[in-house]
Design an enzyme around this catalytic site. Structure first.
Site, short mmCIF file in Angstrom:
data_model
loop_
_atom_site.label_atom_id
_atom_site.label_comp_id
_atom_site.label_asym_id
_atom_site.label_seq_id
_atom_site.Cartn_x
_atom_site.Cartn_y
_atom_site.Cartn_z
N CYS A 1 0.84 -1.20 0.00
CA CYS A 1 0.00 0.00 0.00
C CYS A 1 0.88 1.26 0.00
O CYS A 1 1.51 1.56 -1.00
CB CYS A 1 -1.00 -0.03 1.14
SG CYS A 1 -2.41 1.08 0.86
N HIS B 1 -3.82 -5.09 0.42
CA HIS B 1 -3.33 -5.60 1.69
C HIS B 1 -3.49 -7.12 1.77
O HIS B 1 -4.39 -7.63 2.44
CB HIS B 1 -4.07 -4.93 2.84
CG HIS B 1 -3.68 -3.52 3.07
ND1 HIS B 1 -2.56 -3.15 3.80
CD2 HIS B 1 -4.24 -2.37 2.64
CE1 HIS B 1 -2.46 -1.84 3.82
NE2 HIS B 1 -3.48 -1.34 3.13
N GLU C 1 -1.47 -8.93 3.33
CA GLU C 1 -0.95 -9.32 4.65
C GLU C 1 -1.98 -9.15 5.77
O GLU C 1 -1.77 -9.66 6.88
CB GLU C 1 0.28 -8.47 4.97
CG GLU C 1 0.04 -7.15 5.65
CD GLU C 1 -0.74 -6.11 4.85
OE1 GLU C 1 -1.10 -5.07 5.42
OE2 GLU C 1 -1.00 -6.34 3.64
#
Length: 245
Positions: free
Chosen positions: A92, A177, A179
């Site tokens: 990001c 995202h 993660e």
């Protein structure tokens, strides 16, 4: 016994951390330390020379260097690492910082993306570590960037052409995202409460979709990050450690 390699994760806000990536790195033999970009010394040699640098997300713009002077040091750090082809992952805001460090333009987008949605892999993306990315991913950004010269676009969607790119063998930039740990997103709902309200995003709907995807996103993260960590070339320091082991 294979020596553990060192990774530094740069945070911009405490709750946007490694999430699902943390246990993946632990199993892959990485030792991870955290650096908080607003207050820590980004010129520290341990950060410059880390076997892997991970730059995480945050609610500010790359172009806001007048408000957040540390961004200038962060971009300089990335310029140095990318020039030396040292393994670097940006997520990001981290992806946008990598784009800026490579000469790309970062700017406010026309659409704020917050929530789960699809991406489409490019032909290069289908042969990359993203090849198993088949389900929705978490979008949480309002800025975008031009693809840097020499970078390889890996993913797009209807709103933004540049959702992921690779630079050489050792750098990966993800606008989304992958993660994000669904269990930890409750902290995001609080930390980004003002942004969510301004964007008229329903937290209850976002929470429900997150719960529905929780199992599949963990599998995706394991596949993508696991493949990428295996693909990056060892740094000189890792090679020296191996030679001395």
């Amino acid at each position: 016994m294979r020596p553990r390699r060192s990774a530094i994760a740069i945070r911009h806000v405490a709750f946007e951390d490694l999430g699902l990536l943390a246990p993946i790195m632990e199993r892959a033999g990485w030792s991870v330390s955290f650096c908080d970009a607003p207050v820590d010394d980004l010129s520290d040699r341990a950060i410059r020379e880390a076997d892997l640098l991970i730059v995480l997300g945050g609610p500010i713009g790359v172009y806001e260097t007048d408000k957040y002077p540390f961004l200038t040091a962060e971009i300089a750090l990335l310029e140095q690492r990318l020039r030396r082809d040292l393994p670097t992952l940006g997520i990001c805001l981290g992806a946008q910082l990598i784009a800026q460090a490579l000469g790309g333009r970062v700017f406010p987008g026309e659409v704020k993306e917050i929530g789960w949605g699809p991406i489409e892999l490019t032909p290069d993306g289908k042969s990359s570590c993203l090849r198993n990315l088949q389900n929705e991913v978490l979008h949480w950004h309002g800025d975008t960037f031009d693809l840097p010269v020499g970078a390889v676009r890996l993913a797009s969607n209807a709103n933004y052409q540049n959702q992921a790119f690779a630079w050489g063998r050792n750098a990966l930039a993800l606008q989304f995202h992958l993660e994000a740990d669904p269990r930890q997103l409750e902290e995001w709902y609080v930390g980004h409460a003002v942004e969510l309200a301004a964007a008229k995003v329903s937290i209850s709907e976002l929470r429900g979709r997150t719960q529905a995807l929780a199992r599949t996103v963990a599998v995706q993260a394991e596949q993508v990050f696991g493949d990428w960590l295996q693909s990056i070339a060892p740094t000189d320091s890792a090679l020296r450690s191996s030679a001395g082991a």
